[in-house]
Design a protein around this motif. Sequence first.
Motif, PDB file in Angstrom:
ATOM      1  N   ALA A  10       8.345 -66.891  -3.464  1.00 44.46           N
ATOM      2  CA  ALA A  10       7.081 -66.733  -2.734  1.00 44.46           C
ATOM      3  C   ALA A  10       7.051 -65.316  -2.180  1.00 44.46           C
ATOM      4  O   ALA A  10       8.100 -64.727  -1.896  1.00 44.46           O
ATOM      5  CB  ALA A  10       7.001 -67.737  -1.591  1.00 44.46           C
ATOM      6  N   CYS A  11       5.868 -64.765  -2.038  1.00 40.40           N
ATOM      7  CA  CYS A  11       5.743 -63.402  -1.528  1.00 40.40           C
ATOM      8  C   CYS A  11       6.335 -63.317  -0.113  1.00 40.40           C
ATOM      9  O   CYS A  11       5.980 -64.101   0.759  1.00 40.40           O
ATOM     10  CB  CYS A  11       4.265 -63.010  -1.510  1.00 40.40           C
ATOM     11  SG  CYS A  11       3.963 -61.398  -0.788  1.00 40.40           S
ATOM     12  N   PRO A  12       7.271 -62.385   0.128  1.00 36.17           N
ATOM     13  CA  PRO A  12       7.882 -62.301   1.469  1.00 36.17           C
ATOM     14  C   PRO A  12       6.874 -61.865   2.541  1.00 36.17           C
ATOM     15  O   PRO A  12       7.109 -62.074   3.720  1.00 36.17           O
ATOM     16  CB  PRO A  12       8.986 -61.257   1.291  1.00 36.17           C
ATOM     17  CG  PRO A  12       8.612 -60.478   0.077  1.00 36.17           C
ATOM     18  CD  PRO A  12       7.821 -61.401  -0.800  1.00 36.17           C
ATOM     19  N   LEU A  13       5.764 -61.286   2.145  1.00 37.31           N
ATOM     20  CA  LEU A  13       4.796 -60.805   3.126  1.00 37.31           C
ATOM     21  C   LEU A  13       3.683 -61.804   3.422  1.00 37.31           C
ATOM     22  O   LEU A  13       3.270 -61.941   4.554  1.00 37.31           O
ATOM     23  CB  LEU A  13       4.220 -59.464   2.664  1.00 37.31           C
ATOM     24  CG  LEU A  13       5.304 -58.381   2.751  1.00 37.31           C
ATOM     25  CD1 LEU A  13       5.025 -57.251   1.798  1.00 37.31           C
ATOM     26  CD2 LEU A  13       5.468 -57.871   4.168  1.00 37.31           C
ATOM     27  N   CYS A  14       3.187 -62.506   2.393  1.00 36.09           N
ATOM     28  CA  CYS A  14       2.064 -63.419   2.669  1.00 36.09           C
ATOM     29  C   CYS A  14       2.356 -64.856   2.263  1.00 36.09           C
ATOM     30  O   CYS A  14       1.558 -65.743   2.526  1.00 36.09           O
ATOM     31  CB  CYS A  14       0.795 -62.912   1.982  1.00 36.09           C
ATOM     32  SG  CYS A  14       0.759 -63.299   0.226  1.00 36.09           S
ATOM     33  N   GLY A  15       3.498 -65.100   1.620  1.00 37.54           N
ATOM     34  CA  GLY A  15       3.844 -66.474   1.227  1.00 37.54           C
ATOM     35  C   GLY A  15       3.193 -66.939  -0.076  1.00 37.54           C
ATOM     36  O   GLY A  15       3.391 -68.084  -0.492  1.00 37.54           O
ATOM     37  N   SER A  37       4.045 -60.193  -9.532  1.00 37.72           N
ATOM     38  CA  SER A  37       3.002 -59.893  -8.559  1.00 37.72           C
ATOM     39  C   SER A  37       2.632 -61.136  -7.766  1.00 37.72           C
ATOM     40  O   SER A  37       2.825 -62.267  -8.220  1.00 37.72           O
ATOM     41  CB  SER A  37       1.777 -59.309  -9.249  1.00 37.72           C
ATOM     42  OG  SER A  37       1.216 -60.292 -10.077  1.00 37.72           O
ATOM     43  N   CYS A  38       2.149 -60.882  -6.545  1.00 37.56           N
ATOM     44  CA  CYS A  38       1.757 -61.969  -5.656  1.00 37.56           C
ATOM     45  C   CYS A  38       0.333 -62.382  -6.004  1.00 37.56           C
ATOM     46  O   CYS A  38      -0.559 -61.550  -6.087  1.00 37.56           O
ATOM     47  CB  CYS A  38       1.858 -61.507  -4.206  1.00 37.56           C
ATOM     48  SG  CYS A  38       1.139 -62.690  -3.068  1.00 37.56           S
ATOM     49  N   LYS A  39       0.155 -63.676  -6.175  1.00 42.06           N
ATOM     50  CA  LYS A  39      -1.142 -64.219  -6.562  1.00 42.06           C
ATOM     51  C   LYS A  39      -2.169 -63.994  -5.450  1.00 42.06           C
ATOM     52  O   LYS A  39      -3.351 -63.818  -5.716  1.00 42.06           O
ATOM     53  CB  LYS A  39      -0.960 -65.726  -6.798  1.00 42.06           C
ATOM     54  CG  LYS A  39      -2.048 -66.385  -7.609  1.00 42.06           C
ATOM     55  CD  LYS A  39      -1.630 -67.829  -7.890  1.00 42.06           C
ATOM     56  CE  LYS A  39      -2.794 -68.680  -8.343  1.00 42.06           C
ATOM     57  NZ  LYS A  39      -2.377 -70.078  -8.522  1.00 42.06           N
ATOM     58  N   LYS A  40      -1.683 -63.978  -4.204  1.00 45.75           N
ATOM     59  CA  LYS A  40      -2.587 -63.910  -3.061  1.00 45.75           C
ATOM     60  C   LYS A  40      -2.907 -62.461  -2.660  1.00 45.75           C
ATOM     61  O   LYS A  40      -4.061 -62.062  -2.615  1.00 45.75           O
ATOM     62  CB  LYS A  40      -1.933 -64.657  -1.897  1.00 45.75           C
ATOM     63  CG  LYS A  40      -2.897 -65.303  -0.944  1.00 45.75           C
ATOM     64  CD  LYS A  40      -2.204 -66.496  -0.266  1.00 45.75           C
ATOM     65  CE  LYS A  40      -2.333 -66.438   1.233  1.00 45.75           C
ATOM     66  NZ  LYS A  40      -1.426 -67.403   1.883  1.00 45.75           N
ATOM     67  N   CYS A  41      -1.858 -61.661  -2.384  1.00 43.42           N
ATOM     68  CA  CYS A  41      -2.119 -60.311  -1.860  1.00 43.42           C
ATOM     69  C   CYS A  41      -1.981 -59.222  -2.931  1.00 43.42           C
ATOM     70  O   CYS A  41      -2.187 -58.055  -2.661  1.00 43.42           O
ATOM     71  CB  CYS A  41      -1.219 -60.010  -0.663  1.00 43.42           C
ATOM     72  SG  CYS A  41       0.495 -59.693  -1.090  1.00 43.42           S
ATOM     73  N   GLU A  42      -1.568 -59.639  -4.115  1.00 39.10           N
ATOM     74  CA  GLU A  42      -1.454 -58.739  -5.267  1.00 39.10           C
ATOM     75  C   GLU A  42      -0.382 -57.667  -5.165  1.00 39.10           C
ATOM     76  O   GLU A  42      -0.347 -56.742  -5.958  1.00 39.10           O
ATOM     77  CB  GLU A  42      -2.825 -58.113  -5.609  1.00 39.10           C
ATOM     78  CG  GLU A  42      -3.839 -59.190  -6.007  1.00 39.10           C
ATOM     79  CD  GLU A  42      -5.184 -58.620  -6.421  1.00 39.10           C
ATOM     80  OE1 GLU A  42      -5.434 -57.431  -6.170  1.00 39.10           O
ATOM     81  OE2 GLU A  42      -5.975 -59.382  -7.008  1.00 39.10           O
TER      82      GLU A  42
HETATM   83 ZN   LIG Z   1       1.589 -61.581  -1.063  1.00 42.53          ZN
END
Ligand SMILES: [Zn+2]
Length: 330
Positions: A10-15, A37-42
């Motif tokens: 999971a993205c360490p910044l936004c989960g 890449s993070c699906k949420k914050c890219e």
């Molecule tokens: Zn993220």
Amino acid sequence: MKEKLLDLLACPLCGGDILLSYVGKYEEKEIVEAVLSCKKCEREYKVVRGVPRFADLDKIEHDKAETAENFGWQWTHFTQEDKKYADQFLGWLQPVKPEFFKDKFVLEGGCGKGRHTSLAAEWGAKEIVGVDLSAAVESAFQATKHLPNAHIVQADIFKLPLKKSFDYAFSVGVLHHTPDPKKAFLSLASKVKKGGAISAWIYGAENNEWITRYVNPIREGFTSKINQPTLYQLSKLPTLGVFLASKLLYKPANSVAKPLAKHLFYNDYLNHLGTFGWREQHNIVFDHLVAPTAFYISKEEFETWWKEINSNNVEIIWHNQNSWCGFGQI
Ligand SMILES: [Zn+2]
């Protein structure tokens, strides 16, 4: 990196979920070079030499980077194998036994060169994810890539790039080297599902007053600051003292005159050290001298960590009269 690791990341910044957005190189079933890449914050994260990288060593706080760098050097230079490692590991994990790992999703906070990650994989963990901040992930990856259930990730224990999807998390000898051991413990625990369990092994404050009084000033002011190849050579001198005392005094005294041996300074620990060879002892001495950060934690303080995660059936075990093993359910 094995592709199935994506399910646990999971993205360490936004989960957010982590996707594989570009693969540069595959080697058999390993993704060797890629971009995640993070699906949420890219935000993008790289996979370099088989290891997903979530920590930017240039940006992390100075003391954490220094600890990671110092241990990283050690872990790429002490590469001897020792059949006693499994027993030693189980000593730190008390009361956990190898069967406990079977079919569990396991997280290791601070995997170094992956020695314990390998053991957890061999003991039947469903998946074991070893996380480390240092360059030791290079050795850890090499040591574990043949194991289909082992994964290595470079990340900060305070910002774990993982979902709350683990049945068991453990950390041996690492939390006390972070700038905030309790916070690191809580971070690790936050990735364990309800009904799961956590183990931690830390240096004790009790019986270690001599270290805090005499060794710490030397470590903080001198040995953690000099270059490691020099310290490696210099640390042979104190190792020689420990080696001779443990082999010629503590070991024989404990086998022929146990009631008397009990009165020897630091007897349990030095007798235990006597079971190791020169290289392992050198490794341990080096360990005490190399870290820029080291906390020695009392039982009372350790107990507050477990209260904070509302852990049930906590067992705190005194190990070698100088450290604490903790185990509890979440
Ligand atoms: Zn993220």
